[in-house]
Write an enzyme that holds these catalytic residues in place. Sequence first.
Site, PDB file in Angstrom:
ATOM      1  N   LYS A   1     -18.662 -34.723 -28.910  1.00 18.67           N
ATOM      2  CA  LYS A   1     -17.462 -36.304 -28.727  1.00 18.67           C
ATOM      3  C   LYS A   1     -18.577 -37.196 -27.334  1.00 18.67           C
ATOM      4  O   LYS A   1     -18.792 -36.434 -26.301  1.00 18.67           O
ATOM      5  CB  LYS A   1     -16.889 -35.900 -27.819  1.00 18.67           C
ATOM      6  CG  LYS A   1     -15.517 -36.757 -27.096  1.00 18.67           C
ATOM      7  CD  LYS A   1     -14.570 -36.177 -27.240  1.00 18.67           C
ATOM      8  CE  LYS A   1     -13.480 -36.859 -26.126  1.00 18.67           C
ATOM      9  NZ  LYS A   1     -13.374 -37.971 -25.609  1.00 18.67           N
TER      10      LYS A   1
HETATM   11  P1  FBP Z   1     -10.277 -41.613 -23.749  1.00 15.12           P
HETATM   12  O1  FBP Z   1     -10.703 -42.059 -24.682  1.00 15.12           O
HETATM   13  O2  FBP Z   1      -9.257 -42.631 -22.896  1.00 15.12           O
HETATM   14  O3  FBP Z   1     -11.425 -42.829 -22.738  1.00 15.12           O
HETATM   15  O4  FBP Z   1     -10.260 -40.176 -23.216  1.00 15.12           O
HETATM   16  C1  FBP Z   1     -11.869 -39.026 -23.837  1.00 15.12           C
HETATM   17  C2  FBP Z   1     -11.631 -38.584 -22.857  1.00 15.12           C
HETATM   18  O5  FBP Z   1     -12.943 -37.946 -22.853  1.00 15.12           O
HETATM   19  C3  FBP Z   1     -10.919 -37.854 -22.258  1.00 15.12           C
HETATM   20  O6  FBP Z   1     -10.906 -36.378 -23.675  1.00 15.12           O
HETATM   21  C4  FBP Z   1     -10.836 -37.264 -20.880  1.00 15.12           C
HETATM   22  O7  FBP Z   1      -9.494 -37.261 -19.893  1.00 15.12           O
HETATM   23  C5  FBP Z   1     -11.546 -38.736 -20.640  1.00 15.12           C
HETATM   24  O8  FBP Z   1     -11.726 -39.900 -21.247  1.00 15.12           O
HETATM   25  C6  FBP Z   1     -12.161 -38.455 -19.310  1.00 15.12           C
HETATM   26  O9  FBP Z   1     -13.189 -39.825 -18.955  1.00 15.12           O
HETATM   27  P2  FBP Z   1     -13.755 -40.464 -17.824  1.00 15.12           P
HETATM   28  O10 FBP Z   1     -14.482 -38.486 -17.179  1.00 15.12           O
HETATM   29  O11 FBP Z   1     -14.818 -40.766 -17.792  1.00 15.12           O
HETATM   30  O12 FBP Z   1     -13.513 -40.223 -16.691  1.00 15.12           O
END
Ligand code: FBP
Length: 271
Positions: A177
């Site tokens: 991802k």
């Molecule tokens: P979103 O689709 O809300 O961006 O979530 C994806 C994700 O990877 C979540 O699993 C995680 O909580 C968050 O983004 C972490 O994002 P970051 O570390 O960039 O703040």
Amino acid sequence: MLPDADAAITRDGKALILAYDHGIEHGPVDFEPNPETADPERVFDLATHDAVTALAVGKGVAEAYYPSYDDDVSLLAKLNGTSNLWMGEPDSAVNWSVEYAAELGADAIGFTLYGGSNNEVEMAEEFRDAQEAARANDMGVVMWSYPRGQGLKNDTSPDTIAYAARLGLELGADIAKVKYPGSPEAMGEAARMAGPTKVVMSGGSKTDDRAFLETVAGAIDGGAKGLAVGRNVFQRENPEEILGALEAVIFEEASVDEALELTSASAVADD
Ligand code: FBP
């Protein structure tokens, strides 16, 4: 990576993972736009939508809610996570074991790796243990591959995202991802670097329906195998609608305009 190890969390070789680890990663602030989503039950209900191939949650939420949903939802056990209160070099605590996740009925594990962090070596070693334990329990492996650290502030340049995707392959993830690198071409290059490891786009902060669907469609056209999304779904007033539109784009080859027809924004525009 192992071919087909992700079968329980994909559909036709693609994934729409609903991510709901935000209560750890960002805190309650992420639930403010749609307060009912602070209740995990609301999001487990959302995860029963046909579009969703897996729900990613942390241990406590899985323990409390998954037993009521194990027939209808594929569980992606997000093994590590750290709060936004942590101010140190990027790192992520491993909060549950693969064996315990398997006991709770998880179909796959999810693991964040911050390549480029001063903690990268330790995190990669923790990932090794988790990946091998996942194999021993017939579970798929999803890597949140997020390069960041002292010299690397949320870098989403094409080169960095291609490297992030490649780390997924090299370290044995079935799905990597990654953040959107800015164009379908750059996403395609990341997918090429990942080889048989599927690359899925990370949702990001909430945008409007058209902008979001166009980015997703571009990523899929470029070579991504789906999406792992949180805020762009659960922060919407009507999350089911955007899930229907995403299902059309990701699994049914619908155009963005066709997918937008499934949302009430389009119904209002048509009036
Ligand atoms: P979103 O689709 O809300 O961006 O979530 C994806 C994700 O990877 C979540 O699993 C995680 O909580 C968050 O983004 C972490 O994002 P970051 O570390 O960039 O703040």
